[in-house]
Design an enzyme around this catalytic site. Sequence first.
Site, mmCIF file in Angstrom:
data_model
loop_
_atom_site.group_PDB
_atom_site.id
_atom_site.type_symbol
_atom_site.label_atom_id
_atom_site.label_comp_id
_atom_site.label_asym_id
_atom_site.label_seq_id
_atom_site.Cartn_x
_atom_site.Cartn_y
_atom_site.Cartn_z
ATOM 1 N N ASN A 20 26.007 -34.064 28.578
ATOM 2 C CA ASN A 20 24.988 -34.372 27.566
ATOM 3 C C ASN A 20 25.407 -35.655 26.836
ATOM 4 O O ASN A 20 26.487 -35.709 26.237
ATOM 5 C CB ASN A 20 24.891 -33.178 26.598
ATOM 6 C CG ASN A 20 23.842 -33.395 25.530
ATOM 7 O OD1 ASN A 20 23.760 -34.481 24.948
ATOM 8 N ND2 ASN A 20 23.047 -32.392 25.241
ATOM 9 N N THR A 26 21.475 -27.496 17.843
ATOM 10 C CA THR A 26 20.655 -26.329 18.211
ATOM 11 C C THR A 26 21.437 -25.066 17.865
ATOM 12 O O THR A 26 22.399 -24.709 18.540
ATOM 13 C CB THR A 26 20.323 -26.383 19.724
ATOM 14 O OG1 THR A 26 19.884 -27.701 20.034
ATOM 15 C CG2 THR A 26 19.250 -25.393 20.074
ATOM 16 N N ARG A 37 14.629 -35.103 20.515
ATOM 17 C CA ARG A 37 14.254 -34.301 19.345
ATOM 18 C C ARG A 37 12.997 -34.854 18.695
ATOM 19 O O ARG A 37 12.715 -36.050 18.784
ATOM 20 C CB ARG A 37 15.392 -34.309 18.311
ATOM 21 C CG ARG A 37 16.477 -33.310 18.610
ATOM 22 C CD ARG A 37 17.490 -33.272 17.489
ATOM 23 N NE ARG A 37 18.388 -32.156 17.664
ATOM 24 C CZ ARG A 37 18.208 -30.956 17.093
ATOM 25 N NH1 ARG A 37 17.206 -30.735 16.266
ATOM 26 N NH2 ARG A 37 19.055 -29.983 17.315
ATOM 27 N N ARG A 55 16.544 -38.298 16.399
ATOM 28 C CA ARG A 55 17.792 -38.667 15.708
ATOM 29 C C ARG A 55 18.834 -39.242 16.670
ATOM 30 O O ARG A 55 19.717 -39.944 16.243
ATOM 31 C CB ARG A 55 18.364 -37.480 14.938
ATOM 32 C CG ARG A 55 18.925 -36.414 15.811
ATOM 33 C CD ARG A 55 19.567 -35.313 14.999
ATOM 34 N NE ARG A 55 18.576 -34.501 14.321
ATOM 35 C CZ ARG A 55 18.800 -33.242 13.946
ATOM 36 N NH1 ARG A 55 19.983 -32.694 14.165
ATOM 37 N NH2 ARG A 55 17.869 -32.536 13.354
ATOM 38 N N HIS A 93 25.146 -37.961 22.065
ATOM 39 C CA HIS A 93 25.926 -38.521 20.958
ATOM 40 C C HIS A 93 26.405 -39.947 21.210
ATOM 41 O O HIS A 93 26.931 -40.588 20.302
ATOM 42 C CB HIS A 93 27.031 -37.553 20.541
ATOM 43 C CG HIS A 93 26.425 -36.292 20.007
ATOM 44 N ND1 HIS A 93 25.553 -36.301 18.932
ATOM 45 C CD2 HIS A 93 26.469 -35.022 20.443
ATOM 46 C CE1 HIS A 93 25.116 -35.077 18.709
ATOM 47 N NE2 HIS A 93 25.653 -34.279 19.617
#
Length: 253
Positions: free
Chosen positions: A11, A108, A49, A53, A14
């Site tokens: 993922n 989440t 999202r 963000r 970030h």
Amino acid sequence: MEKSLPRLGVNIDHIATVRNARGGEHPDPVAGAWAAIQAGADGITAHLREDRRHMRDDDMERLQLLCESKNIPLNMEMAATTEMQDIALRLKPKAVCIVPERREERTTEGGLDVAGQHNRLVPIISALNDNGSRVSLFIEAVTHQIEAAARTDAEVVEFHTGAYAHALDEDNQDKADKILDALQQGATLAHALGLEVHFGHGLTFDNVEPIAAIPEGMELNIGHFIIGEAIFIGLEPAIKEMHRRATQARYGS
Ligand code: PXP
């Protein structure tokens, strides 16, 4: 079972968080996805999202182009909203993971209430399936949610491992063991009901092995730790080490 299992979905949200801290283009999450693929990621996961963000719409488009060209699945995480459904239908990612989303949450925080939202989820799942995206539902490993997931056309459930990770962070081994037991039992039930089982959230080098050892698990989705660890050791060593630990846990070597 193939020795490459469980697959590792990286993922990259970030990387975008860091970029957005300054509002420019660096570091580019799509360049990060390419680096992750080169380092051995089996898939790329990104959460678009509602408040954008981290990932932005154009990131998702570029990611889909990259993943398609490299024949690596893009797993788009999204809330069950009309806006996100329309975007996913346009993008056609290989996989879509439907997650609960609350604007004020930091990440989440819990699983999707599939049992309570059956009628809302079913048409979204069907539309995504018909469009060629494999759907997973991000749920807690509890019987009524697993059974509810099996009553939809979703092929996959991803079990939320956040509570397990949190219990270990608090040094509460008893609680972590109980949650691990529930994850194992949930995986057995989901598998028996014909669902593919994935795990994700809060996984690190230190806590991944008992999760990776659950034999029904086909995929781990890991973000925050890998991207954070990459600051210290680099993205490629972080991904390779996560792969090594998961494989060792599953096969003992
Ligand atoms: N799986 C799902 C469905 C998620 O929502 C997230 C967080 O975006 C992850 C996995 C990855 O969690 P983490 O960033 O804590 O590794």
